[in-house]
Scaffold this motif. Structure first.
Motif, PDB file in Angstrom:
ATOM      1  N   TYR A 116      -3.811   0.368  -2.613  1.00  0.00           N
ATOM      2  CA  TYR A 116      -3.281  -0.765  -2.007  1.00  0.00           C
ATOM      3  C   TYR A 116      -3.244  -1.354  -3.926  1.00  0.00           C
ATOM      4  O   TYR A 116      -4.057  -1.519  -4.387  1.00  0.00           O
ATOM      5  N   ARG A 125       5.747   3.396  -0.587  1.00  0.00           N
ATOM      6  CA  ARG A 125       5.304   2.513  -0.662  1.00  0.00           C
ATOM      7  C   ARG A 125       5.559   1.231   0.225  1.00  0.00           C
ATOM      8  O   ARG A 125       6.980   0.479   0.318  1.00  0.00           O
ATOM      9  N   ARG A 166       0.930  -1.078   0.073  1.00  0.00           N
ATOM     10  CA  ARG A 166      -0.101   0.038  -0.195  1.00  0.00           C
ATOM     11  C   ARG A 166       1.175   1.428   0.255  1.00  0.00           C
ATOM     12  O   ARG A 166       1.689   1.073   0.445  1.00  0.00           O
TER      13      ARG A 166
END
Length: 127
Positions: free
Chosen positions: A94, A45, A38
């Motif tokens: 996500y 990330r 995510r």
């Protein structure tokens, strides 16, 4: 064509639940490890969870274990991420990703070893 497609994202209230899916096409999940990652605005990330090609091994980011559950439905070529009691800090895009099954387990929450990525699905946790 090898492809991963995420779905199931959307707006969810704190304390609710949400289930994300990652559908694979063009290859079998039996030969790939799958990870969920995510990325929130302004942040790097980060790994959320990963599952081995066999489905026998799973790993979670420390703060998420107990709330998130990763699973695999081999017949449907799909990996799921069940999100229970999501918090506002879980808000992010996500992504699911695939890597070679023989990659070290210690790296399964690192982005580097993953060579195939989905387009991402937005999850927003807000009341």
């Amino acid at each position: 064509q090898l492809q991963l497609v995420e779905s199931g994202g959307g707006l969810v209230q704190p304390g609710g639940s949400l289930r994300l899916s990652c559908a694979a096409s063009g290859f079998t999940l039996d030969t790939y490890d799958i990870g969920w990652f995510r990325q929130a605005p302004g942040k790097e990330r980060e790994g959320v969870s990963c599952i081995s090609s066999s489905g026998g091994s799973t790993k979670y980011a420390g703060s998420l274990e107990g709330r998130f559950t990763i699973s695999k439905d081999s017949a449907k070529h799909t990996v799921l991420l069940q999100m229970n009691s999501p918090k506002p800090d879980d808000t992010a895009v996500y992504y699911c990703a695939a890597r070679s099954a023989w990659s070290p387990r210690s790296l399964c929450l690192m982005t580097g070893p993953y060579h195939l990525w989905g387009q991402g699905t937005q999850v927003t946790v807000s009341s």
